[in-house]
Design a protein around this motif. Structure first.
Motif, PDB file in Angstrom:
ATOM      1  N   LEU A   1       0.829  -1.199   0.000  1.00 57.16           N
ATOM      2  CA  LEU A   1       0.000   0.000   0.000  1.00 57.16           C
ATOM      3  C   LEU A   1       0.871   1.260   0.000  1.00 57.16           C
ATOM      4  O   LEU A   1       1.882   1.296  -0.669  1.00 57.16           O
ATOM      5  CB  LEU A   1      -0.997  -0.058   1.147  1.00 57.16           C
ATOM      6  CG  LEU A   1      -2.131  -1.088   0.912  1.00 57.16           C
ATOM      7  CD1 LEU A   1      -3.133  -1.047   2.037  1.00 57.16           C
ATOM      8  CD2 LEU A   1      -2.835  -0.860  -0.414  1.00 57.16           C
ATOM      9  N   TRP A   2       0.521   2.282   0.759  1.00 55.51           N
ATOM     10  CA  TRP A   2       1.110   3.592   0.507  1.00 55.51           C
ATOM     11  C   TRP A   2       2.390   3.859   1.270  1.00 55.51           C
ATOM     12  O   TRP A   2       3.071   4.833   0.990  1.00 55.51           O
ATOM     13  CB  TRP A   2       0.072   4.679   0.790  1.00 55.51           C
ATOM     14  CG  TRP A   2      -0.974   4.750  -0.298  1.00 55.51           C
ATOM     15  CD1 TRP A   2      -1.193   3.829  -1.285  1.00 55.51           C
ATOM     16  CD2 TRP A   2      -1.924   5.786  -0.492  1.00 55.51           C
ATOM     17  NE1 TRP A   2      -2.235   4.220  -2.087  1.00 55.51           N
ATOM     18  CE2 TRP A   2      -2.703   5.416  -1.640  1.00 55.51           C
ATOM     19  CE3 TRP A   2      -2.222   6.967   0.165  1.00 55.51           C
ATOM     20  CZ2 TRP A   2      -3.749   6.214  -2.118  1.00 55.51           C
ATOM     21  CZ3 TRP A   2      -3.258   7.760  -0.313  1.00 55.51           C
ATOM     22  CH2 TRP A   2      -4.009   7.390  -1.448  1.00 55.51           C
ATOM     23  N   GLY A   3       2.757   3.047   2.251  1.00 58.55           N
ATOM     24  CA  GLY A   3       4.057   3.161   2.884  1.00 58.55           C
ATOM     25  C   GLY A   3       4.326   4.484   3.575  1.00 58.55           C
ATOM     26  O   GLY A   3       5.476   4.935   3.634  1.00 58.55           O
ATOM     27  N   LEU A   4       3.299   5.105   4.133  1.00 57.48           N
ATOM     28  CA  LEU A   4       3.453   6.381   4.823  1.00 57.48           C
ATOM     29  C   LEU A   4       3.349   6.232   6.335  1.00 57.48           C
ATOM     30  O   LEU A   4       3.460   7.213   7.065  1.00 57.48           O
ATOM     31  CB  LEU A   4       2.412   7.381   4.301  1.00 57.48           C
ATOM     32  CG  LEU A   4       2.486   7.636   2.788  1.00 57.48           C
ATOM     33  CD1 LEU A   4       1.379   8.573   2.347  1.00 57.48           C
ATOM     34  CD2 LEU A   4       3.854   8.205   2.410  1.00 57.48           C
ATOM     35  N   LEU A   5       3.127   5.003   6.789  1.00 54.46           N
ATOM     36  CA  LEU A   5       3.170   4.650   8.207  1.00 54.46           C
ATOM     37  C   LEU A   5       3.913   3.323   8.283  1.00 54.46           C
ATOM     38  O   LEU A   5       3.398   2.304   7.791  1.00 54.46           O
ATOM     39  CB  LEU A   5       1.762   4.504   8.791  1.00 54.46           C
ATOM     40  CG  LEU A   5       1.697   4.139  10.277  1.00 54.46           C
ATOM     41  CD1 LEU A   5       2.057   5.351  11.137  1.00 54.46           C
ATOM     42  CD2 LEU A   5       0.310   3.626  10.646  1.00 54.46           C
ATOM     43  N   PRO A   6       5.123   3.287   8.825  1.00 55.12           N
ATOM     44  CA  PRO A   6       5.910   2.053   8.761  1.00 55.12           C
ATOM     45  C   PRO A   6       5.238   0.907   9.501  1.00 55.12           C
ATOM     46  O   PRO A   6       4.849   1.049  10.661  1.00 55.12           O
ATOM     47  CB  PRO A   6       7.230   2.448   9.434  1.00 55.12           C
ATOM     48  CG  PRO A   6       6.902   3.630  10.282  1.00 55.12           C
ATOM     49  CD  PRO A   6       5.813   4.358   9.575  1.00 55.12           C
ATOM     50  N   GLY A   7       5.065  -0.203   8.816  1.00 51.97           N
ATOM     51  CA  GLY A   7       4.468  -1.365   9.453  1.00 51.97           C
ATOM     52  C   GLY A   7       3.575  -2.134   8.509  1.00 51.97           C
ATOM     53  O   GLY A   7       3.380  -1.772   7.345  1.00 51.97           O
ATOM     54  N   ALA A   8       3.024  -3.224   9.027  1.00 53.27           N
ATOM     55  CA  ALA A   8       2.203  -4.138   8.236  1.00 53.27           C
ATOM     56  C   ALA A   8       0.861  -4.349   8.920  1.00 53.27           C
ATOM     57  O   ALA A   8       0.786  -4.411  10.149  1.00 53.27           O
ATOM     58  CB  ALA A   8       2.915  -5.479   8.072  1.00 53.27           C
ATOM     59  N   VAL A   9      -0.179  -4.464   8.100  1.00 53.64           N
ATOM     60  CA  VAL A   9      -1.525  -4.735   8.585  1.00 53.64           C
ATOM     61  C   VAL A   9      -1.971  -6.076   8.015  1.00 53.64           C
ATOM     62  O   VAL A   9      -1.740  -6.366   6.836  1.00 53.64           O
ATOM     63  CB  VAL A   9      -2.510  -3.621   8.180  1.00 53.64           C
ATOM     64  CG1 VAL A   9      -3.945  -4.001   8.537  1.00 53.64           C
ATOM     65  CG2 VAL A   9      -2.131  -2.304   8.846  1.00 53.64           C
ATOM     66  N   ALA A  10      -2.601  -6.886   8.835  1.00 53.50           N
ATOM     67  CA  ALA A  10      -3.098  -8.191   8.395  1.00 53.50           C
ATOM     68  C   ALA A  10      -4.546  -8.350   8.843  1.00 53.50           C
ATOM     69  O   ALA A  10      -4.879  -8.098  10.004  1.00 53.50           O
ATOM     70  CB  ALA A  10      -2.244  -9.319   8.957  1.00 53.50           C
ATOM     71  N   MET A  11      -5.413  -8.778   7.917  1.00 50.66           N
ATOM     72  CA  MET A  11      -6.797  -9.057   8.258  1.00 50.66           C
ATOM     73  C   MET A  11      -6.879 -10.372   9.022  1.00 50.66           C
ATOM     74  O   MET A  11      -6.207 -11.344   8.678  1.00 50.66           O
ATOM     75  CB  MET A  11      -7.654  -9.140   6.993  1.00 50.66           C
ATOM     76  CG  MET A  11      -7.750  -7.837   6.209  1.00 50.66           C
ATOM     77  SD  MET A  11      -8.469  -6.478   7.156  1.00 50.66           S
ATOM     78  CE  MET A  11     -10.131  -7.121   7.446  1.00 50.66           C
ATOM     79  N   GLN A  12      -7.696 -10.382  10.062  1.00 49.94           N
ATOM     80  CA  GLN A  12      -7.897 -11.566  10.888  1.00 49.94           C
ATOM     81  C   GLN A  12      -9.266 -12.175  10.589  1.00 49.94           C
ATOM     82  O   GLN A  12     -10.154 -11.515  10.043  1.00 49.94           O
ATOM     83  CB  GLN A  12      -7.832 -11.188  12.371  1.00 49.94           C
ATOM     84  CG  GLN A  12      -6.668 -10.292  12.734  1.00 49.94           C
ATOM     85  CD  GLN A  12      -5.330 -10.991  12.587  1.00 49.94           C
ATOM     86  OE1 GLN A  12      -5.094 -12.009  13.220  1.00 49.94           O
ATOM     87  NE2 GLN A  12      -4.465 -10.444  11.745  1.00 49.94           N
ATOM     88  N   ARG A  13      -9.455 -13.424  10.954  1.00 50.71           N
ATOM     89  CA  ARG A  13     -10.757 -14.066  10.762  1.00 50.71           C
ATOM     90  C   ARG A  13     -11.686 -13.837  11.957  1.00 50.71           C
ATOM     91  O   ARG A  13     -12.874 -14.156  11.888  1.00 50.71           O
ATOM     92  CB  ARG A  13     -10.579 -15.561  10.508  1.00 50.71           C
ATOM     93  CG  ARG A  13      -9.813 -15.835   9.211  1.00 50.71           C
ATOM     94  CD  ARG A  13      -9.910 -17.270   8.771  1.00 50.71           C
ATOM     95  NE  ARG A  13      -9.154 -17.485   7.545  1.00 50.71           N
ATOM     96  CZ  ARG A  13      -9.612 -17.264   6.323  1.00 50.71           C
ATOM     97  NH1 ARG A  13     -10.849 -16.811   6.166  1.00 50.71           N
ATOM     98  NH2 ARG A  13      -8.865 -17.487   5.259  1.00 50.71           N
ATOM     99  N   ARG A  14     -11.150 -13.282  13.032  1.00 55.61           N
ATOM    100  CA  ARG A  14     -11.955 -12.955  14.207  1.00 55.61           C
ATOM    101  C   ARG A  14     -11.774 -11.486  14.533  1.00 55.61           C
ATOM    102  O   ARG A  14     -10.787 -10.859  14.148  1.00 55.61           O
ATOM    103  CB  ARG A  14     -11.518 -13.815  15.405  1.00 55.61           C
ATOM    104  CG  ARG A  14     -11.680 -15.303  15.198  1.00 55.61           C
ATOM    105  CD  ARG A  14     -11.137 -16.058  16.392  1.00 55.61           C
ATOM    106  NE  ARG A  14     -11.883 -15.722  17.601  1.00 55.61           N
ATOM    107  CZ  ARG A  14     -12.485 -16.621  18.368  1.00 55.61           C
ATOM    108  NH1 ARG A  14     -12.428 -17.891  18.054  1.00 55.61           N
ATOM    109  NH2 ARG A  14     -13.128 -16.246  19.445  1.00 55.61           N
ATOM    110  N   LEU A  15     -12.740 -10.935  15.266  1.00 58.21           N
ATOM    111  CA  LEU A  15     -12.643  -9.543  15.672  1.00 58.21           C
ATOM    112  C   LEU A  15     -11.350  -9.290  16.447  1.00 58.21           C
ATOM    113  O   LEU A  15     -11.000 -10.037  17.355  1.00 58.21           O
ATOM    114  CB  LEU A  15     -13.836  -9.165  16.540  1.00 58.21           C
ATOM    115  CG  LEU A  15     -15.083  -8.660  15.815  1.00 58.21           C
ATOM    116  CD1 LEU A  15     -16.249  -8.566  16.794  1.00 58.21           C
ATOM    117  CD2 LEU A  15     -14.837  -7.315  15.159  1.00 58.21           C
ATOM    118  N   ALA A  16     -10.663  -8.204  16.084  1.00 57.99           N
ATOM    119  CA  ALA A  16      -9.436  -7.832  16.781  1.00 57.99           C
ATOM    120  C   ALA A  16      -9.659  -6.672  17.740  1.00 57.99           C
ATOM    121  O   ALA A  16      -8.801  -6.390  18.574  1.00 57.99           O
ATOM    122  CB  ALA A  16      -8.359  -7.457  15.764  1.00 57.99           C
ATOM    123  N   GLY A  17     -10.778  -5.996  17.628  1.00 59.90           N
ATOM    124  CA  GLY A  17     -11.087  -4.880  18.517  1.00 59.90           C
ATOM    125  C   GLY A  17     -12.563  -4.564  18.469  1.00 59.90           C
ATOM    126  O   GLY A  17     -13.153  -4.526  17.393  1.00 59.90           O
TER     127      GLY A  17
END
Length: 465
Positions: free
Chosen positions: A349-365
């Motif tokens: 994606l846009w690389g303007l916030l260092p890090g990785a996001v991963a979709m989960q199969r269960r609610l994370a929040g």
């Protein structure tokens, strides 16, 4: 004290998934088609169900939450709605008594009669026991009646009606039908705007509801049965024009659609000029002094978002020049280096916030949250299936108003990002700090971000246990 009267119903259920949204939308559509002015509210934080209600009623839909909004704000919104409406409908959240505060708490505080919608597709005599329990569990709750949903036909409906202790509780039944079933996905219902036949589905449900005792109530009958008085609250404090003269660019399209109308109203009250843009379609950023990237469904449009390098580069240049960005949930996901979907696909994606996001199969929040900014408190909520691992500085955590965990607030240059969804009206002063320059950039911005911090639990009145 001034009191304005209007028929009103709070539509509740014993649990989630019973069909509250379908019934509220059908009832709103039925009366809107008859030329009546219908105001619809949703209890608790929710971006999705209100889109169906807005389509059905033809009017904007707001949230009512005794903790997030506060009692005075709820009172003001209901009083204003009563003055301009022929009918007020309020959709509850989860089950009638779930949460602290619950839909029942709101109904009791404002004297709203409660209509219980029960999915009766797999029950018979137990329907009466469940209706009796909902009606009598809390003394003093104003009761409207019960509507059976997803029934198997007229014979089944008769059996359900006969199970009631009080036949006057019976307000009818909606049979199960694909003609008005509302499709679902991981965050709840599919958005109404994504379905070409969304209004046809609501119309079909309204037609079916019109044959029930509830649907046959005209204006006079509604006023007799559900008349409710709404007292005028004390005048609210004026909002200081902390964003006067500033232009806020707000992402809004199919990928970024989780925007409360009250949040836009708060930006306007602060003096800001709002300009919308589409990360899916636009290649240029509007002329602006700050950017708001709200939540939505970037995971459903990851390929198109990843490919929009011109807009990414335009935003990167403005960030490098120090322009403030508030990236909220889906907005955080857009700015990350990578997004991994639940099926294993990964997008850069846009690389303007260092890090990785991963979709989960269960609610994370999930749940109501609060965040303190320089002595002010924003209230809101968290609801996401994504998880983020970032090297950016964590400058604060929101605090859950009950069980669960807080959400990290990341800072990377002038970018602030979190999975926390704030309700701007809960603190216009804190909201302004999200969109003002970081650091030494004028009197308004002095100390704005340096003071972010979480208060100890003992200093947080109103927290749920």
């Amino acid at each position: 004290m001034s009191v304005t009267r209007c028929p009103a119903l709070l539509v509740a259920a014993p649990a989630s998934g019973q069909g509250k949204t379908t019934v509220v939308s059908a009832l709103a559509r039925l009366h809107a088609r008859a030329g009546r002015r219908v105001s619809v509210f949703k209890v608790g934080p929710d971006f999705i169900d209100p889109a169906w209600h807005e389509l059905a009623s033809g009017r904007p839909v707001e949230q009512l939450d005794l903790w997030i909004n506060g009692e005075a704000d709820c009172a003001a919104r209901l009083h204003a709605a009563a003055a301009r409406s022929d009918l007020i409908l309020v959709e509850g959240v989860m089950g009638l008594f779930d949460g602290q505060p619950s839909a029942a708490d709101l109904a009791q505080r404002f004297g709203l009669p409660v209509l219980a919608v029960i999915d009766a597709g797999a029950m018979a005599g137990s329907f009466g026991a469940l209706a009796f329990g909902l009606r009598h569990y809390r003394p003093g709750l104003r009761w409207a009646g019960v509507l059976a949903n997803r029934t198997a036909g007229a014979g089944h409906a008769d059996m359900l009606r006969d199970s009631l202790n009080d036949i006057d509780d019976w307000l009818g039944a909606l049979p199960r039908s694909p003609a008005w079933t509302l499709p679902e996905r991981h965050l709840g219902l599919t958005l109404a705007g994504e379905l070409g036949d969304a209004l046809a589905r609501i119309d079909a449900a309204a037609d079916a509801l019109a044959t029930t005792p509830l649907g046959r109530l005209d204006s006079a009958a509604l006023a007799r049965r559900f008349d409710t008085g709404f007292a005028a609250p004390p005048p609210a404090a004026p909002v200081p024009p902390l964003l006067a003269g500033r232009r806020i660019a707000v992402a809004r399209d199919a990928a970024f659609c989780f925007i409360y109308p009250s949040n836009l109203a708060t930006l306007a009250a602060l003096g800001a000029q709002v300009e919308f843009f589409s990360p899916l379609a636009d290649t240029r950023l509007p002329a602006c002094d700050a950017v708001w990237l709200p939540g939505g469904y970037p995971e459903l449009h990851a390929g198109r978002l990843a490919a929009n390098r011109p807009l990414r580069d335009a935003l990167a240049a403005r960030i490098a020049a120090g322009m403030p960005v508030w990236a909220e949930c889906g907005g955080l996901m857009l700015l990350a280096d990578t997004l991994s979907l639940a099926d294993g696909d990964e997008y850069r994606l846009w690389g303007l916030l260092p890090g990785a996001v991963a979709m989960q199969r269960r609610l994370a929040g999930l749940g109501p949250q609060r965040l303190r900014l320089d002595g002010h408190e924003l209230r809101g909520h968290s609801f996401h299936y994504a998880a983020c691992v970032s090297r950016a500085e964590v400058i604060a955590h929101s605090e859950p108003a009950g069980r669960g965990h807080g959400e990290a607030v990341y800072r990377h240059g002038p970018v602030l990002a979190s999975f926390f969804h704030p309700r701007f009206a809960s603190s216009p002063e804190a909201t302004a700090r999200l969109f003002l320059p970081r650091g030494n950039a004028g009197a308004h911005a002095a100390g704005a971000i340096a003071g972010i911090g979480a208060a100890p639990a003992a200093a947080l009145p109103g927290s749920a246990a």
